[in-house]
Design an enzyme around this catalytic site. Structure first.
Site, PDB file in Angstrom:
ATOM      1  N   PRO A 129       0.808  -1.210   0.000  1.00  0.00           N
ATOM      2  CA  PRO A 129       0.000   0.000   0.000  1.00  0.00           C
ATOM      3  C   PRO A 129       0.844   1.263   0.000  1.00  0.00           C
ATOM      4  O   PRO A 129       1.965   1.263   0.512  1.00  0.00           O
ATOM      5  CB  PRO A 129      -0.799  -0.108   1.303  1.00  0.00           C
ATOM      6  CG  PRO A 129      -0.014  -1.027   2.165  1.00  0.00           C
ATOM      7  CD  PRO A 129       0.749  -1.934   1.255  1.00  0.00           C
ATOM      8  N   ASP A 130       0.300   2.262  -0.609  1.00  0.00           N
ATOM      9  CA  ASP A 130       0.939   3.570  -0.571  1.00  0.00           C
ATOM     10  C   ASP A 130       0.869   4.080   0.860  1.00  0.00           C
ATOM     11  O   ASP A 130      -0.203   4.146   1.459  1.00  0.00           O
ATOM     12  CB  ASP A 130       0.200   4.521  -1.524  1.00  0.00           C
ATOM     13  CG  ASP A 130       0.943   5.837  -1.696  1.00  0.00           C
ATOM     14  OD1 ASP A 130       1.651   6.233  -0.760  1.00  0.00           O
ATOM     15  OD2 ASP A 130       0.790   6.454  -2.757  1.00  0.00           O
ATOM     16  N   PHE A 131       2.007   4.419   1.386  1.00  0.00           N
ATOM     17  CA  PHE A 131       2.103   4.838   2.783  1.00  0.00           C
ATOM     18  C   PHE A 131       1.128   5.957   3.126  1.00  0.00           C
ATOM     19  O   PHE A 131       0.582   6.026   4.214  1.00  0.00           O
ATOM     20  CB  PHE A 131       3.534   5.313   3.037  1.00  0.00           C
ATOM     21  CG  PHE A 131       3.805   5.725   4.449  1.00  0.00           C
ATOM     22  CD1 PHE A 131       3.933   4.788   5.450  1.00  0.00           C
ATOM     23  CD2 PHE A 131       3.952   7.064   4.770  1.00  0.00           C
ATOM     24  CE1 PHE A 131       4.195   5.165   6.746  1.00  0.00           C
ATOM     25  CE2 PHE A 131       4.209   7.448   6.070  1.00  0.00           C
ATOM     26  CZ  PHE A 131       4.336   6.502   7.063  1.00  0.00           C
ATOM     27  N   ARG A 132       0.894   6.826   2.156  1.00  0.00           N
ATOM     28  CA  ARG A 132       0.120   8.029   2.458  1.00  0.00           C
ATOM     29  C   ARG A 132      -1.348   7.955   2.064  1.00  0.00           C
ATOM     30  O   ARG A 132      -2.132   8.815   2.452  1.00  0.00           O
ATOM     31  CB  ARG A 132       0.745   9.233   1.746  1.00  0.00           C
ATOM     32  CG  ARG A 132       2.060   9.600   2.346  1.00  0.00           C
ATOM     33  CD  ARG A 132       2.736  10.694   1.567  1.00  0.00           C
ATOM     34  NE  ARG A 132       3.856  11.196   2.344  1.00  0.00           N
ATOM     35  CZ  ARG A 132       3.765  12.154   3.255  1.00  0.00           C
ATOM     36  NH1 ARG A 132       2.629  12.737   3.472  1.00  0.00           N
ATOM     37  NH2 ARG A 132       4.810  12.544   3.937  1.00  0.00           N
ATOM     38  N   GLN A 202      12.140   4.851  -6.498  1.00  0.00           N
ATOM     39  CA  GLN A 202      11.942   5.469  -5.186  1.00  0.00           C
ATOM     40  C   GLN A 202      11.447   4.433  -4.179  1.00  0.00           C
ATOM     41  O   GLN A 202      11.277   4.745  -3.021  1.00  0.00           O
ATOM     42  CB  GLN A 202      10.900   6.594  -5.302  1.00  0.00           C
ATOM     43  CG  GLN A 202      11.346   7.723  -6.218  1.00  0.00           C
ATOM     44  CD  GLN A 202      10.180   8.631  -6.566  1.00  0.00           C
ATOM     45  OE1 GLN A 202       9.409   8.351  -7.469  1.00  0.00           O
ATOM     46  NE2 GLN A 202      10.064   9.723  -5.836  1.00  0.00           N
ATOM     47  N   ASN A 203      11.213   3.239  -4.655  1.00  0.00           N
ATOM     48  CA  ASN A 203      10.632   2.206  -3.791  1.00  0.00           C
ATOM     49  C   ASN A 203      11.711   1.487  -2.992  1.00  0.00           C
ATOM     50  O   ASN A 203      12.825   1.285  -3.477  1.00  0.00           O
ATOM     51  CB  ASN A 203       9.851   1.207  -4.637  1.00  0.00           C
ATOM     52  CG  ASN A 203       8.732   1.882  -5.407  1.00  0.00           C
ATOM     53  OD1 ASN A 203       8.273   2.947  -5.013  1.00  0.00           O
ATOM     54  ND2 ASN A 203       8.315   1.286  -6.508  1.00  0.00           N
ATOM     55  N   ASP A 205      10.983  -1.544  -1.544  1.00  0.00           N
ATOM     56  CA  ASP A 205      10.525  -2.927  -1.383  1.00  0.00           C
ATOM     57  C   ASP A 205      11.424  -3.951  -2.072  1.00  0.00           C
ATOM     58  O   ASP A 205      11.298  -5.152  -1.846  1.00  0.00           O
ATOM     59  CB  ASP A 205       9.092  -3.071  -1.913  1.00  0.00           C
ATOM     60  CG  ASP A 205       8.935  -2.450  -3.293  1.00  0.00           C
ATOM     61  OD1 ASP A 205       9.742  -2.772  -4.176  1.00  0.00           O
ATOM     62  OD2 ASP A 205       7.998  -1.649  -3.479  1.00  0.00           O
ATOM     63  N   HIS A 222      16.052   5.640  -2.571  1.00  0.00           N
ATOM     64  CA  HIS A 222      15.719   5.743  -1.144  1.00  0.00           C
ATOM     65  C   HIS A 222      16.197   4.521  -0.377  1.00  0.00           C
ATOM     66  O   HIS A 222      15.688   4.204   0.686  1.00  0.00           O
ATOM     67  CB  HIS A 222      14.211   5.933  -0.976  1.00  0.00           C
ATOM     68  CG  HIS A 222      13.741   7.265  -1.476  1.00  0.00           C
ATOM     69  ND1 HIS A 222      12.438   7.541  -1.821  1.00  0.00           N
ATOM     70  CD2 HIS A 222      14.429   8.409  -1.714  1.00  0.00           C
ATOM     71  CE1 HIS A 222      12.343   8.790  -2.246  1.00  0.00           C
ATOM     72  NE2 HIS A 222      13.532   9.330  -2.186  1.00  0.00           N
ATOM     73  N   CYS A 230      25.135  -0.986  11.203  1.00  0.00           N
ATOM     74  CA  CYS A 230      25.028  -0.692  12.632  1.00  0.00           C
ATOM     75  C   CYS A 230      24.995   0.821  12.825  1.00  0.00           C
ATOM     76  O   CYS A 230      25.829   1.540  12.270  1.00  0.00           O
ATOM     77  CB  CYS A 230      26.218  -1.295  13.378  1.00  0.00           C
ATOM     78  SG  CYS A 230      26.287  -0.764  15.102  1.00  0.00           S
ATOM     79  N   CYS A 233      28.604   1.553  15.294  1.00  0.00           N
ATOM     80  CA  CYS A 233      29.968   1.352  14.762  1.00  0.00           C
ATOM     81  C   CYS A 233      30.002   1.314  13.240  1.00  0.00           C
ATOM     82  O   CYS A 233      31.072   1.153  12.661  1.00  0.00           O
ATOM     83  CB  CYS A 233      30.598   0.094  15.352  1.00  0.00           C
ATOM     84  SG  CYS A 233      29.949  -1.460  14.663  1.00  0.00           S
ATOM     85  N   GLY A 293       4.201   5.367 -12.546  1.00  0.00           N
ATOM     86  CA  GLY A 293       3.666   5.257 -11.197  1.00  0.00           C
ATOM     87  C   GLY A 293       4.314   6.132 -10.146  1.00  0.00           C
ATOM     88  O   GLY A 293       4.639   5.652  -9.073  1.00  0.00           O
ATOM     89  N   ARG A 319      -1.384   7.367 -13.113  1.00  0.00           N
ATOM     90  CA  ARG A 319      -2.802   7.603 -12.837  1.00  0.00           C
ATOM     91  C   ARG A 319      -3.186   9.046 -13.162  1.00  0.00           C
ATOM     92  O   ARG A 319      -4.240   9.327 -13.697  1.00  0.00           O
ATOM     93  CB  ARG A 319      -3.082   7.297 -11.356  1.00  0.00           C
ATOM     94  CG  ARG A 319      -4.537   7.169 -10.979  1.00  0.00           C
ATOM     95  CD  ARG A 319      -4.640   6.809  -9.504  1.00  0.00           C
ATOM     96  NE  ARG A 319      -3.796   7.691  -8.684  1.00  0.00           N
ATOM     97  CZ  ARG A 319      -3.451   7.435  -7.419  1.00  0.00           C
ATOM     98  NH1 ARG A 319      -3.835   6.353  -6.833  1.00  0.00           N
ATOM     99  NH2 ARG A 319      -2.695   8.286  -6.753  1.00  0.00           N
ATOM    100  N   ASP A 320      -2.284   9.977 -12.824  1.00  0.00           N
ATOM    101  CA  ASP A 320      -2.589  11.395 -13.025  1.00  0.00           C
ATOM    102  C   ASP A 320      -1.473  12.082 -13.809  1.00  0.00           C
ATOM    103  O   ASP A 320      -0.347  11.588 -13.890  1.00  0.00           O
ATOM    104  CB  ASP A 320      -2.730  12.105 -11.663  1.00  0.00           C
ATOM    105  CG  ASP A 320      -3.717  11.395 -10.751  1.00  0.00           C
ATOM    106  OD1 ASP A 320      -4.878  11.235 -11.167  1.00  0.00           O
ATOM    107  OD2 ASP A 320      -3.310  10.985  -9.646  1.00  0.00           O
TER     108      ASP A 320
END
Ligand SMILES: [Zn+2]
Length: 379
Positions: A129-132, A202-203, A205, A222, A230, A233, A293, A319-320
């Site tokens: 799912p899209d986080f937002r 940008q994904n 996953d 990202h 870590c 260290c 996308g 989509r847009d």
């Protein structure tokens, strides 16, 4: 991914090398593919442009950069129609391109250095799912972790104080065992055919990797869960080392200093991976830009979409209508609005790749199923 949203502007902290020469040394190191970095004589000029990318508004810096490395384009043999699209002298250029034209350019191999930019919209068909997005699950589910605000889950200060929400989210995503979808495999096919110059995602996953696209062709802007470090260290480790702990709700700890081990996902305020520097060479080299996308709201992605030469077609399947396609369109832009899966399937159909794509999906799905079976048996 839209996980970062607009706030990723703050996540993109200008990366400050010791000097221009070291910057290009590092670009060369990152490349590691025998590609030529700008010669020392051009260092100042190009470095100024590169710096412009990271300090001035990106569009300005990249627009200048566009004109700087044009000398390294290889000659391309166009088909007659492709020539009419690209133009041979300037005024014979076709006015308006359509999806069919893009397919023809690819088929004619007039485009064979394709740069691809993708965002969360290619992962949602895999069940991530899209986080937002309201009602998508993750955003509202985060309330149970007692976060002051959703974005805190990706903030280092909060993470060092309370890493549990981040690892709970990581566990949820891990257990979903999401698989690549037709979009990922279309891009894999692009690679198999020798047409993919680089895929910028940008994904986080890792589905691009799972689809079989080699890491050398990827820029995971990202970061990803493929590796971890870590937080105390800085000892690096393979990402898979954390999952035994994460799935048992334990915080993964460094075997050397007991510090928290954090997957190499870029948090707010962290620098982007060094591989992101590849854009300096990739975008001026591209002969087709494919954008799938993504909302193009996250910098520096939005500005990268303007980093290809103006003669290079840009295809947005989304989509847009977003980013520069809306507010600064170019004559060679092609826009395929609506469902991204349908858009990609349509392009595959125009290319005559539909059967090949289905065969690849079947072959890879069987491979992943066997892998999951093997892991289940041996866990
Ligand atoms: Zn450590």
């Amino acid at each position: 991914m839209a996980w970062w949203g607009r706030s990723a502007l703050s996540a993109f902290r200008p990366w400050r090398p010791a000097g221009w020469r070291s910057l290009f040394t590092e670009v060369g190191d990152v490349l590691g593919e025998g590609r030529q970095v700008p010669s020392p004589g051009r260092t100042d000029m190009v470095a100024t442009r590169l710096w412009g990318v990271r300090t001035a508004p990106c569009a300005v810096g990249l627009a200048v950069l566009n004109s700087s490395i044009t000398g390294r384009r290889r000659p391309i043999s166009f088909s007659a129609s492709a020539s009419s699209i690209f133009g041979s002298g300037g005024n014979s250029k076709k006015e308006k391109l359509f999806l069919e034209d893009i397919a023809e350019l690819i088929q004619a191999r007039a485009c064979q250095r394709v740069v691809v930019m993708v965002g969360a919209g290619i992962s949602t068909p895999s069940g991530i799912p899209d986080f937002r997005s309201p009602g998508s699950g993750l955003y509202s589910n985060l309330q149970q972790y007692g976060l002051p605000y959703p974005e805190a889950i990706f903030e280092l200060a909060f993470f060092s104080h309370n890493p549990k929400p981040f690892f709970a989210l990581a566990k949820e995503l891990y257990l979903r065992s999401c698989r690549p979808n037709v979009i990922h495999y279309f891009l894999r096919l692009l690679h198999d055919k020798g047409l993919l110059l680089r895929l910028y995602t940008q994904n986080i996953d890792g589905l691009e990797r799972v689809s079989g696209i080699p890491a050398s062709k990827l820029v995971e802007a990202h970061g990803s869960f493929a590796s971890a470090t870590c937080t105390v260290c800085q000892r690096p480790s393979p990402g898979k080392d954390i999952w035994a702990d994460v799935t048992e709700d334990r915080i993964p700890r460094c075997p050397v200093c007991t510090g928290i081990v954090k997957p190499d996902v870029v948090f707010f305020g962290e620098a982007l991976p060094q591989r992101f520097l590849l854009h300096v060479l990739d975008f001026p080299m591209a002969d087709l830009l494919l954008i799938l996308g993504t909302s193009l709201e996250v910098e520096p992605f939005a500005s990268l979409s303007e980093a290809v030469q103006r003669s290079v077609p840009r295809l947005l399947i989304n989509r847009d209508l977003v980013g520069p396609f809306a507010w600064r369109p170019r004559s060679r832009d092609v826009v395929q609005l609506g469902d991204v899966v349908h858009g990609v399937e349509r392009l595959a159909e125009l290319l005559g790749w539909t059967q090949e794509l289905q065969d690849l999906i079947q072959q890879e799905t069987e491979k992943i199923s066997w892998l999951l079976f093997f892991l289940a048996v041996h866990s």
